[in-house]
Design an enzyme around this catalytic site. Structure first.
Site: not given
Length: 227
Positions: A10, A12
Site C-alpha cells: 500500500d 498512503d
C-alpha cells in the site's frame, strides 16, 4: 508461515506519511460546516477511493453539497498538501534491500494516478524500484478496498500467483482486500487508532502479522532475503 517471493505495498500511511495530511484536509473542510472529523470515521474512509470517501462523508455529516463538489474541494486542498510527502520510518532501507535482492515489488494504492504522481515526486528514485504500480482509478480496479481487485491486479501484472505475495498495509480495509486476494499480510496500523472495536476478527488472523513499524519488519520470517 509459507515462503513468499513477491511483495505488494500500500502507499498512503505505509510508504508515505500522508494520512496526517488527509486528516488535516478533512478536519478543515468539515469545520466550515461546524462538523468534527473523528478518527473513528476516518477508519471507515481508509482504503476507499476519493469518490467513495466523498459520498460517505457527505452522507455521514449531512453536508449541504453534492459528493462531487466535496471531492473537488478536498482534492484542491490535498494537491497542495501532497507536494512534499515524507517517507515513513524504515521505508528507504526496506525498498533498497528488496530491490538489491531482485525481489519483484508492486504498489497497490487507492490514490489516483495524478495524486500518486504528486505524492511521489520527492522520491523518484525509490518509486522507480517498483515493477508494477496499480492506482485506484485504474480501469482494471472495478471495486475499491476492501474488495480484492487492486491486489489481484497487482499480482496479475507481476505475472504471479497472489498466494506467493506478501502484502503490506496500514488500514483495515486494505488488510481485508489483500486477504480476499489470497495474500499473507503485514499490518502496520496507526498507533493512534483502537482497532479492537470493529476489527477484532483481524487481530489473531493466521495470515496477518502486526508490527508497530516497517523498521520492525524481518523479511526472513516470510522466506524473503534477510537484511
Amino acid at each position: 508461515m509459507r515462503p513468499l517471493k513477491h511483495v505488494v505495498f500500500d502507499m498512503d500511511g505505509l510508504l508515505l506519511d500522508t494520512e496526517r495530511l488527509y486528516t488535516q484536509v478533512y478536519t478543515e473542510l468539515l469545520a466550515q460546516w461546524g462538523k468534527l472529523f473523528t478518527m473513528k470515521f476516518k477508519l471507515r474512509l481508509m482504503g476507499l477511493s476519493a469518490a467513495e470517501s466523498a459520498v460517505l462523508t457527505v452522507k455521514e455529516y449531512e453536508l449541504p453539497v453534492e459528493p462531487a463538489e466535496f471531492q473537488r474541494m478536498a482534492m484542491e486542498k490535498q494537491l497542495e498538501a501532497f507536494k512534499e510527502c515524507s517517507l515513513m520510518p524504515g521505508v528507504e532501507r526496506l525498498l533498497k534491500h528488496l530491490a538489491s535482492c531482485h525481489v519483484p515489488m508492486a504498489v497497490a494504492t487507492s490514490s489516483r494516478k495524478d495524486t500518486y504522481t504528486i505524492k511521489t515526486a520527492s522520491h523518484p528514485e525509490l518509486f522507480k524500484l517498483f515493477t508494477v504500480v496499480v492506482n485506484g482509478d485504474d480501469p482494471a480496479v472495478k471495486r475499491a478496498k476492501p474488495f480484492p481487485d487492486i491486489f489481484l491486479t497487482a499480482a496479475e501484472r507481476l505475472g504471479v500467483n497472489p498466494a506467493t505475495c506478501l502484502a503490506l498495509e496500514d488500514s483495515p480495509n486494505g488488510v481485508r482486500s489483500a486477504l480476499a486476494a489470497g495474500m499473507s499480510v503485514i499490518w502496520i496500523p496507526d498507533a493512534a487508532h483502537d482497532f479492537s472495536v470493529d476489527h477484532d476478527d483481524l487481530l489473531d488472523h493466521p495470515e496477518i502479522q502486526r508490527l508497530a513499524s516497517l523498521e520492525d519488519f524481518r523479511p526472513e520470517h516470510w522466506g524473503l532475503p534477510s537484511f
